[in-house]
Design a protein around this motif. Structure first.
Motif, mmCIF file in Angstrom:
data_model
loop_
_atom_site.group_PDB
_atom_site.id
_atom_site.type_symbol
_atom_site.label_atom_id
_atom_site.label_comp_id
_atom_site.label_asym_id
_atom_site.label_seq_id
_atom_site.Cartn_x
_atom_site.Cartn_y
_atom_site.Cartn_z
ATOM 1 N N VAL A 9 0.852 -1.193 0.000
ATOM 2 C CA VAL A 9 0.000 0.000 0.000
ATOM 3 C C VAL A 9 0.889 1.245 0.000
ATOM 4 C CG1 VAL A 9 -1.811 1.245 1.241
ATOM 5 C CG2 VAL A 9 -1.770 -1.263 1.287
ATOM 6 N N ASP A 10 0.767 2.049 -1.032
ATOM 7 C CA ASP A 10 1.538 3.294 -1.167
ATOM 8 C C ASP A 10 3.032 3.062 -0.993
ATOM 9 O OD1 ASP A 10 -0.825 4.736 -1.587
ATOM 10 O OD2 ASP A 10 -1.056 5.157 0.551
ATOM 11 N N VAL A 11 3.572 2.087 -1.715
ATOM 12 C CA VAL A 11 4.993 1.748 -1.619
ATOM 13 C C VAL A 11 5.812 2.793 -2.370
ATOM 14 C CG1 VAL A 11 6.762 0.021 -2.100
ATOM 15 C CG2 VAL A 11 4.456 -0.702 -1.460
ATOM 16 N N GLY A 12 6.795 3.364 -1.667
ATOM 17 C CA GLY A 12 7.674 4.367 -2.263
ATOM 18 C C GLY A 12 8.909 3.733 -2.877
ATOM 19 N N PRO A 13 9.765 4.546 -3.467
ATOM 20 C CA PRO A 13 10.945 4.035 -4.176
ATOM 21 C C PRO A 13 11.972 3.326 -3.290
ATOM 22 C CG PRO A 13 10.975 6.435 -4.110
ATOM 23 C CD PRO A 13 9.645 6.002 -3.569
ATOM 24 N N GLU A 14 11.949 3.577 -1.983
ATOM 25 C CA GLU A 14 12.885 2.901 -1.083
ATOM 26 C C GLU A 14 12.163 1.895 -0.174
ATOM 27 O OE1 GLU A 14 15.181 5.989 0.884
ATOM 28 O OE2 GLU A 14 16.625 5.965 -0.775
ATOM 29 N N THR A 15 11.016 1.425 -0.581
ATOM 30 C CA THR A 15 10.192 0.390 0.079
ATOM 31 C C THR A 15 9.420 0.857 1.303
ATOM 32 O OG1 THR A 15 11.828 -0.678 1.540
ATOM 33 C CG2 THR A 15 11.773 -1.430 -0.760
ATOM 34 N N ARG A 16 9.380 2.163 1.560
ATOM 35 C CA ARG A 16 8.500 2.637 2.630
ATOM 36 C C ARG A 16 7.064 2.438 2.171
ATOM 37 N NH1 ARG A 16 12.538 6.290 2.097
ATOM 38 N NH2 ARG A 16 13.967 6.385 3.853
ATOM 39 N N CYS A 17 6.156 2.295 3.127
ATOM 40 C CA CYS A 17 4.759 2.031 2.771
ATOM 41 C C CYS A 17 3.827 2.882 3.629
ATOM 42 C CB CYS A 17 4.447 0.544 2.947
ATOM 43 S SG CYS A 17 4.493 -0.015 4.668
ATOM 44 N N ALA A 18 2.536 2.686 3.433
ATOM 45 C CA ALA A 18 1.541 3.431 4.199
ATOM 46 C C ALA A 18 1.618 3.125 5.691
ATOM 47 C CB ALA A 18 0.141 3.114 3.680
ATOM 48 N N HIS A 19 2.117 1.945 6.040
ATOM 49 C CA HIS A 19 2.143 1.517 7.442
ATOM 50 C C HIS A 19 3.435 1.897 8.167
ATOM 51 C CE1 HIS A 19 -0.324 -1.386 5.070
ATOM 52 N NE2 HIS A 19 -1.222 -0.913 5.921
ATOM 53 N N TYR A 20 4.542 1.828 7.462
ATOM 54 C CA TYR A 20 5.860 2.107 8.052
ATOM 55 C C TYR A 20 6.619 3.019 7.093
ATOM 56 C CZ TYR A 20 4.602 -1.763 11.090
ATOM 57 O OH TYR A 20 3.951 -2.573 11.980
ATOM 58 N N HIS A 21 6.931 4.225 7.531
ATOM 59 C CA HIS A 21 7.521 5.180 6.599
ATOM 60 C C HIS A 21 8.538 6.116 7.251
ATOM 61 C CE1 HIS A 21 4.202 7.547 8.253
ATOM 62 N NE2 HIS A 21 3.430 6.540 7.915
ATOM 63 N N THR A 22 9.280 5.608 8.228
ATOM 64 C CA THR A 22 10.361 6.412 8.804
ATOM 65 C C THR A 22 11.581 6.327 7.890
ATOM 66 O OG1 THR A 22 11.428 4.667 10.104
ATOM 67 C CG2 THR A 22 9.539 5.800 11.126
ATOM 68 N N ASP A 23 12.602 7.089 8.215
ATOM 69 C CA ASP A 23 13.840 7.062 7.428
ATOM 70 C C ASP A 23 14.462 5.676 7.380
ATOM 71 O OD1 ASP A 23 13.575 9.755 6.994
ATOM 72 O OD2 ASP A 23 15.129 10.363 8.414
ATOM 73 N N ARG A 24 14.205 4.861 8.412
ATOM 74 C CA ARG A 24 14.826 3.537 8.483
ATOM 75 C C ARG A 24 13.934 2.407 7.982
ATOM 76 N NH1 ARG A 24 18.037 3.064 14.025
ATOM 77 N NH2 ARG A 24 16.202 3.965 15.001
ATOM 78 N N ASP A 25 12.761 2.716 7.479
ATOM 79 C CA ASP A 25 11.872 1.680 6.938
ATOM 80 C C ASP A 25 12.200 1.452 5.462
ATOM 81 O OD1 ASP A 25 10.364 1.054 9.269
ATOM 82 O OD2 ASP A 25 9.372 2.996 9.065
ATOM 83 N N VAL A 26 13.352 0.837 5.239
ATOM 84 C CA VAL A 26 13.858 0.655 3.875
ATOM 85 C C VAL A 26 14.207 -0.802 3.577
ATOM 86 C CG1 VAL A 26 14.646 3.036 3.558
ATOM 87 C CG2 VAL A 26 16.181 1.354 4.612
ATOM 88 N N VAL A 27 13.400 -1.721 4.046
ATOM 89 C CA VAL A 27 13.567 -3.129 3.674
ATOM 90 C C VAL A 27 12.215 -3.677 3.240
ATOM 91 C CG1 VAL A 27 15.535 -3.618 5.178
ATOM 92 C CG2 VAL A 27 13.232 -4.034 6.005
ATOM 93 N N ALA A 28 12.295 -4.703 2.433
ATOM 94 C CA ALA A 28 11.095 -5.441 2.048
ATOM 95 C C ALA A 28 11.404 -6.914 2.268
ATOM 96 C CB ALA A 28 10.737 -5.179 0.589
ATOM 97 N N PHE A 29 10.379 -7.670 2.616
ATOM 98 C CA PHE A 29 10.530 -9.080 2.942
ATOM 99 C C PHE A 29 9.808 -9.945 1.912
ATOM 100 C CE2 PHE A 29 10.797 -6.612 6.813
ATOM 101 C CZ PHE A 29 11.976 -7.076 7.365
ATOM 102 N N ARG A 30 10.493 -10.955 1.457
ATOM 103 C CA ARG A 30 9.923 -11.901 0.497
ATOM 104 C C ARG A 30 9.191 -12.990 1.283
ATOM 105 N NH1 ARG A 30 14.076 -15.176 -3.254
ATOM 106 N NH2 ARG A 30 12.639 -16.672 -4.176
ATOM 107 N N LEU A 31 7.953 -13.224 0.918
ATOM 108 C CA LEU A 31 7.157 -14.236 1.612
ATOM 109 C C LEU A 31 7.044 -15.488 0.751
ATOM 110 C CD1 LEU A 31 4.456 -11.889 3.121
ATOM 111 C CD2 LEU A 31 6.412 -12.921 4.268
ATOM 112 N N ALA A 32 7.055 -16.627 1.395
ATOM 113 C CA ALA A 32 7.057 -17.912 0.686
ATOM 114 C C ALA A 32 5.743 -18.201 -0.024
ATOM 115 C CB ALA A 32 7.388 -19.040 1.653
ATOM 116 N N CYS A 33 4.655 -17.664 0.491
ATOM 117 C CA CYS A 33 3.327 -17.967 -0.071
ATOM 118 C C CYS A 33 3.171 -17.484 -1.503
ATOM 119 C CB CYS A 33 2.236 -17.373 0.807
ATOM 120 S SG CYS A 33 2.513 -15.645 1.223
ATOM 121 N N CYS A 34 3.757 -16.353 -1.832
ATOM 122 C CA CYS A 34 3.554 -15.790 -3.166
ATOM 123 C C CYS A 34 4.862 -15.392 -3.842
ATOM 124 C CB CYS A 34 2.591 -14.610 -3.106
ATOM 125 S SG CYS A 34 2.909 -13.436 -1.799
ATOM 126 N N ASP A 35 5.998 -15.622 -3.169
ATOM 127 C CA ASP A 35 7.323 -15.333 -3.723
ATOM 128 C C ASP A 35 7.433 -13.875 -4.173
ATOM 129 O OD1 ASP A 35 9.915 -16.152 -4.208
ATOM 130 O OD2 ASP A 35 9.489 -16.736 -6.276
#
Length: 107
Positions: A9-35
């Protein structure tokens, strides 16, 4: 190889999103269910039509974390041992993500 685009939801260019968007929210996690990569478990809940499945232990040697700053892919163990900074570009990661590690990695 996984699809490196990040879903949510509202993913920015450095992986920040509508839920977590501080300067340090710059990771994304790969989930096994949908790769696919998601910035957070809440994004997966919002856009996927199935329950999240954490990255399995048997696949810990495969990349499952994406640095939103330099786009380096890390394995779960590399991320968990990184002391909340990207080993490639030294971008700071949010230590609060550790509280949700069981949602992203099989224990």
């Amino acid at each position: 190889m996984s699809e490196r685009s990040v879903h949510g939801v509202d993913v920015g260019p450095e992986t920040r999103c509508a839920h977590y968007h501080t300067d340090r929210d710059v990771v994304a996690f790969r989930l096994a269910c949908c790769d696919r990569y998601y910035p957070c478990y809440r994004c997966h809940e919002a856009v996927a039509d199935h329950d999240a499945v954490p990255w399995p232990r048997a696949r810990f040697d495969e990349p499952s974390v994406l640095c939103g700053v330099c786009e380096t892919e890390l394995t779960g163990p590399e991320y968990l041992e990184s002391e909340y900074a990207c080993p490639s570009c030294d971008a700071s990661f949010n230590p609060g993500c550790g509280a949700h590690a069981d949602r992203y990695f099989e224990t």
